[in-house]
Design an enzyme around this catalytic site. Structure first.
Site, PDB file in Angstrom:
ATOM      1  N   LYS A  43       4.522   0.768   9.176  1.00 16.49           N
ATOM      2  CA  LYS A  43       4.618   2.070   8.513  1.00 16.49           C
ATOM      3  C   LYS A  43       3.952   3.156   9.332  1.00 16.49           C
ATOM      4  CE  LYS A  43       3.190   0.153   4.695  1.00 16.49           C
ATOM      5  NZ  LYS A  43       2.537  -0.031   3.401  1.00 16.49           N
ATOM      6  N   ARG A 102       5.461 -12.927   9.700  1.00 13.99           N
ATOM      7  CA  ARG A 102       6.104 -11.671   9.344  1.00 13.99           C
ATOM      8  C   ARG A 102       7.456 -11.573  10.039  1.00 13.99           C
ATOM      9  NH1 ARG A 102       2.455  -7.990   9.552  1.00 13.99           N
ATOM     10  NH2 ARG A 102       3.733  -6.154   9.777  1.00 13.99           N
ATOM     11  N   GLU A 140       0.877  -1.167   0.000  1.00 15.11           N
ATOM     12  CA  GLU A 140       0.000   0.000   0.000  1.00 15.11           C
ATOM     13  C   GLU A 140       0.921   1.226   0.000  1.00 15.11           C
ATOM     14  OE1 GLU A 140      -2.792   0.402   3.256  1.00 15.11           O
ATOM     15  OE2 GLU A 140      -3.449   2.334   2.463  1.00 15.11           O
TER      16      GLU A 140
END
Ligand code: ATP
Ligand code: MG
Length: 553
Positions: free
Chosen positions: A271, A261, A35
């Site tokens: 982020k 992850r 994104e």
């Protein structure tokens, strides 16, 4: 054969089974779907290496798809930085593999209309808090919305009017009609669309309704005919919904697989949190060398190979874990040891006068560029009567086994002569300001006939030829090892010593020509690179990493 199977990670095993069974016609198409709401970090590097690496291994392809369905947070600057970072890591894509979910807005809209017409989606007029309150919890069924049984024709009409901009933000949403008692909360009539009169970085003001992640992501995968859609473990609970939309729309059966992850010690990775650090001025920007961003690592002096090797080393699994950031340091050290030019720079200078060396004389001494690389050659470094050495290479009262300088002690100057400390000068505060040494004339490196043997070798620069530079030393961003436990409180754990600036560093003359992107080993001090803040008048070097793991817990 069994042996070989074992060394495959679980995703490679899945791909091999799919290829063997002829699923998807023997095709492998993965995607990396960032994104564009921030800069990529080292966790994304893991996903990039995985997606591009897996496809490459099995003769497949990888799409770079921007998941840009959230207009308020997304910007073109982020798109550009993401492209630069993926390229820098060494992965490539063609023009037709660079895709944007926003290009599918019309397709997604038509998919939604299809679900409405099948009686599988409805427009809900309730506000968000009401919808949330009716969701129930994992132990209690939710309640049906009063709008759940709206006639299909009315839903079709309202959804068209939502798109046309007739309603303000939050006035209506489109929801999938699944099951308000489903044990998986994501299946309790999840939102598909919300109204947002917001400008989109690519579609401008063409749309005022935007699809939710769950509706956009899987449908984009399917539209691109992605065979293996790989995401992180937290999306495990979204998988039934991913499959439900694909099944009800009867579109290409992309399949989602989840892996653990990357979590790293002493830093934050999301982020959203990195953006807080940037916006609150707690770091100098997304590419601050202390940031775990790809741009930060690049600026700090990490090489693409070191980041790729790190991703390879930590492997792919299904269990959450926390990787010690020293593993990353190890990988860059291992790479730079092979490639970095060895140079001399004195970070904490102490002047040495070699009293028996002729005044005004300069010798050009040949020093190897990299003993690990026989091809790398050598360069000339000027030597003269006055030099700088590191302050901590002298001890007024040397302890046992201190093989450097002290009153009466001898040491070899790298690539030059053996010197002996005869005397030292102190200022009024008792600080040592200068050493007086004598050199052994026939002890020059490579042609030493002096018969004197010394244990220590220290680096130096010639006072008359040295350049002054600034050096920035970095330490961990957080003093806390595992930041996952503290949430938004992570800012309370910022390491106050994460940046040390040394402004009186003396570097050998060859470093005046240092280029951004070249890595150096400052002998005995670590790996360094020129920083983007550098100007010809003020050279700035970043320490990428020390020579040894020196981090104290
Ligand atoms: P963040 O929370 O940092 O914003 P994200 O998952 O929201 O991360 P996206 O841009 O949506 O960021 O992620 C793009 C891809 O990178 C996704 O497939 C995601 O699963 C993967 N990814 C993100 N963070 C990590 C991580 N720490 N380790 C491995 N993969 C990751
Ligand atoms: Mg995300």
């Amino acid at each position: 054969m069994e042996e070989e199977k074992k060394s495959l990670n679980f995703l490679e095993q899945i791909v091999e089974e799919d290829l063997a069974s002829g699923k998807h016609g023997g095709r492998v198409l993965t995607r990396f779907p960032p994104e564009p709401n921030g800069y990529l970090h080292i966790g994304h590097a893991k996903s990039i290496c995985l997606n591009f690496g897996l496809a490459a291994k099995y003769g497949g392809q990888t799409n770079l798809r921007f998941d840009d369905t959230n207009p308020e947070k997304e910007e073109t600057e982020y798109v550009e930085s993401i492209k630069a970072d993926v390229k820098w890591l060494g992965f490539n894509w063609t023009n037709d593999q660079e895709l944007y979910a926003s290009d599918y807005f019309e397709t997604l809209y038509q998919f939604a209309v299809e679900l409405i017409k099948k009686g599988l989606a409805y427009v809900d007029d309730q506000p968000a808090d009401m919808i949330a309150a009716q969701k129930g919890n994992p132990n209690f069924a939710g309640e049906d919305s009063p709008y759940r049984y709206r006639p299909i024709a009315e839903n079709v009409d309202l959804f068209a009017r939502m798109r046309a901009g007739e309603f303000p933000d939050g006035a209506k949403v489109l929801r999938a009609k699944i099951d308000m008692a489903h044990p998986n909360m994501h299946m309790r009539d999840p939102l598909m669309y919300r109204i947002k009169h917001a400008h989109h970085h690519r579609t401008g003001d063409a749309w005022c309704i935007y699809p939710m992640y769950d509706f956009a992501h899987g449908q984009s995968d399917s539209y691109e005919e992605i065979t293996h859609s790989i995401c992180t473990l937290e999306f495990d609970v979204h998988r039934p919904l991913y499959d439900w939309f694909i099944e009800k729309l009867n579109i290409f059966p992309s399949q989602q697989y989840e892996f653990a992850r990357l979590n790293l010690t002493n830093t934050v990775m999301s982020k959203r949190r990195l953006l807080q650090l940037v916006q609150e001025g707690l770091v100098s920007g997304w590419d601050d060398p202390r940031m775990p961003t790809i741009s930060g690592l690049r600026r700090r002096g990490f090489t693409p190979a070191s980041v790729r090797n790190f991703c390879e080393k930590i492997g792919i699994g299904k269990r959450e874990n926390l990787i010690d950031v020293s593993v990353l340091d190890f990988c860059v050290r291992e790479d730079l040891n092979k490639t970095a030019t060895r140079v001399m720079a004195v970070l904490d200078p102490l002047k040495v006068v070699i009293t028996n060396y002729p005044e005004g004389k300069t010798e050009e001494l040949s020093i190897e560029n990299n003993p690990e690389d026989t091809e790398s050659g050598s360069r000339l470094v000027p030597f003269s009567r006055e030099i700088y050495i590191e302050r901590d290479d002298f001890m007024e009262e040397p302890m046992k086994k201190f093989f450097r300088l002290g009153p009466g002690l001898m040491v070899r100057l790298k690539g030059a002569y053996i010197i002996k400390c005869d005397d030292f000068v102190k200022d009024e505060f008792g600080n040592i300001t200068e050493l007086h040494c004598s050199y052994i004339e026939n002890s020059r490196s490579g042609e030493d006939t002096s018969g004197v043997s010394v244990k220590g070798v220290i680096h130096w620069v010639s006072v008359a030829h040295a350049h002054k530079a600034e050096v920035r030393l970095y330490d961990r961003l957080l003093i806390l090892e595992d930041a996952s436990q503290v949430g938004d409180d992570f800012k309370k754990f910022l390491n106050p010593d994460s940046l040390t600036v040394l402004s009186e560093v003396f570097i050998e003359p060859s470093l005046k020509e240092a280029k951004i992107g070249t890595n150096y080993q400052f002998m005995r001090k670590g790996y360094f690179c020129l920083d983007t803040d550098s100007t010809p008048e003020n050279l700035v070097f970043n320490r990428t990493v020390g020579l040894k793991d020196s981090f104290k817990k």
